[in-house]
Design an enzyme around this catalytic site. Structure first.
Site, PDB file in Angstrom:
ATOM      1  N   ARG A  12     -81.653  41.460  33.796  1.00 38.36           N
ATOM      2  CA  ARG A  12     -83.167  42.085  33.449  1.00 38.36           C
ATOM      3  C   ARG A  12     -83.128  42.684  31.873  1.00 38.36           C
ATOM      4  O   ARG A  12     -82.010  42.817  31.485  1.00 38.36           O
ATOM      5  CB  ARG A  12     -83.244  43.608  34.075  1.00 38.36           C
ATOM      6  CG  ARG A  12     -83.783  43.743  35.749  1.00 38.36           C
ATOM      7  CD  ARG A  12     -85.130  42.780  35.629  1.00 38.36           C
ATOM      8  NE  ARG A  12     -85.736  42.641  36.962  1.00 38.36           N
ATOM      9  CZ  ARG A  12     -85.764  41.692  37.717  1.00 38.36           C
ATOM     10  NH1 ARG A  12     -85.169  40.513  37.156  1.00 38.36           N
ATOM     11  NH2 ARG A  12     -86.212  41.633  38.926  1.00 38.36           N
TER      12      ARG A  12
ATOM     13  N   HIS B 118     -88.277  34.005  32.706  1.00 41.86           N
ATOM     14  CA  HIS B 118     -88.100  34.452  33.760  1.00 41.86           C
ATOM     15  C   HIS B 118     -88.221  33.521  35.108  1.00 41.86           C
ATOM     16  O   HIS B 118     -88.797  33.721  35.940  1.00 41.86           O
ATOM     17  CB  HIS B 118     -89.146  35.480  34.065  1.00 41.86           C
ATOM     18  CG  HIS B 118     -88.500  36.629  35.115  1.00 41.86           C
ATOM     19  ND1 HIS B 118     -88.684  38.064  35.115  1.00 41.86           N
ATOM     20  CD2 HIS B 118     -87.902  36.537  36.261  1.00 41.86           C
ATOM     21  CE1 HIS B 118     -87.970  38.556  36.134  1.00 41.86           C
ATOM     22  NE2 HIS B 118     -87.472  37.511  36.799  1.00 41.86           N
TER      23      HIS B 118
END
Ligand code: NDP
Length: 311
Positions: free
Chosen positions: A226, A274
């Protein structure tokens, strides 16, 4: 009794999940009615959820028994005060495979120095020593479903892998550490550092200037965990100073990464959008179906999130 299930993953996902989910329910022998919208929230017993598409207020769902996330990360729902029922997250075998491949690929890129050869196709015969995997120390922060799979694959290739987790772990082929002292040991030795931790209050900004400075000079970071695990300014400073040689980043504090963000143009940063690994409908549907079966049978659910811990 037929379970009333709301698929709250948005229209595109519903199109790709509708059939595999129905098949997985049939295979698991689960009697459930699936819908992608709820005219009457008071009938819904289970919500299959993704952040962005799923409800933010669970209060109208008065018969709700569980929320089953399609994502591995739960930071956008775990603190929701209107959610009073068990929350499960996704542990999808195909997502694990994808993450293992992403990590191995990007670690090998840096280990082998592929960029050096590809960037200089200039007619000059520059031979250089290429280290073996067993001569390279890799650190993996996070030894959960994804970190463990990636770390084990790297160890099987011969890399000397140290892993770090919150609680003590004993995993074959890996040198496992925990706690603050364990983190320092892993950072001190990590020529390539892979971060696969969840975003929680404890991991927010974990890799700050002080901890980045512990990495050996010329180290590389690969972050598919993250964005919030890393202090962006500290990372840019460490890259600018040359202390870090490169950062391959898949996740960011703001996504999509804004076009003017310095990561896009930094010569020592690789941005991937991502895409390290996604939940796959076929395999994830089986995980959801198994949890619906368990719910109907009164058995403990798989992959329950600890709301206090945040993951
Ligand atoms: P898990 O919950 O299975 O594992 C989390 C790991 O992190 C565990 O080993 C846990 O320790 C460790 N951990 C958590 N908090 C701390 C802490 N404070 N200090 C030290 N270690 C800690 O998660 P997954 O492996 O399934 O997923 C990891 C993350 O990967 C997700 O949360 C998500 O953010 C990210 N992800 C990214 C994707 C992408 O495409 N980029 C796709 C999917 C996930 P312990 O073992 O002791 O519990």
């Amino acid at each position: 009794m037929t379970l009333e299930v709301l698929f709250a993953g948005g229209p595109d996902r519903w199109a790709s999940y509708r059939t595999p989910l129905a098949m997985a329910l049939a295979e698991a022998g689960v009697d459930a009615r699936l819908a992608d919208s709820a005219e009457d929230p008071e009938r819904v017993e289970v919500i299959v959820y993704t952040p962005g598409s799923g409800p933010r207020d669970f209060t109208p769902y008065t018969r709700l028994r569980a929320v089953m996330g399609l994502w591995a990360g739960v930071e956008r729902i775990v603190g929701n005060p209107t959610l009073k029922v068990p929350l499960t997250r996704m542990v999808d075998p195909a997502m694990t495979e994808g993450m293992r491949e992403y990590v191995v690929g990007h670690v090998l890129r840096h280990h082998l120095g592929l960029d050096l050869d590809l960037a200089r196709q200039d007619g000059v015969w520059r031979q250089r020593h290429v280290a073996l995997a067993r001569e390279r120390r890799v650190g993996v922060l996070g030894l959960g479903a994804l970190g463990r799979a990636a770390a084990t694959a790297l160890a099987q290739l011969g890399f000397s892998v140290s892993g770090w987790s919150r609680t003590p772990r004993d995993l074959p082929g890996l040198s496992c550490r925990h706690g603050e002292a364990g983190l320092a040991e892993v950072l001190d030795g990590a020529e390539i550092l892979v971060t696969l931790l969840p975003h929680t209050p404890d991991t927010e900004g974990l890799l700050d200037a002080r901890r980045l400075a512990r990495l050996p000079a010329g180290a590389v970071i690969v972050n598919p965990g993250r964005g919030a695990l890393i202090d962006d300014d500290a990372l840019l400073a460490a890259l600018d100073s040359g202390h870090l040689a490169h950062a391959t980043l898949d996740v960011f504090r703001t996504e999509p990464l804004p076009p003017d963000h310095p990561f896009w143009s930094h010569p020592r940063v690789t941005v991937t959008p991502h895409i390290a690994s996604e939940t796959r409908p076929d395999t994830a549907s089986r995980v959801i179906a198994e949890n619906l079966r368990r719910l109907a049978a009164g058995e403990p659910l798989l992959h329950l999130v600890d709301r206090q811990r945040g993951y």
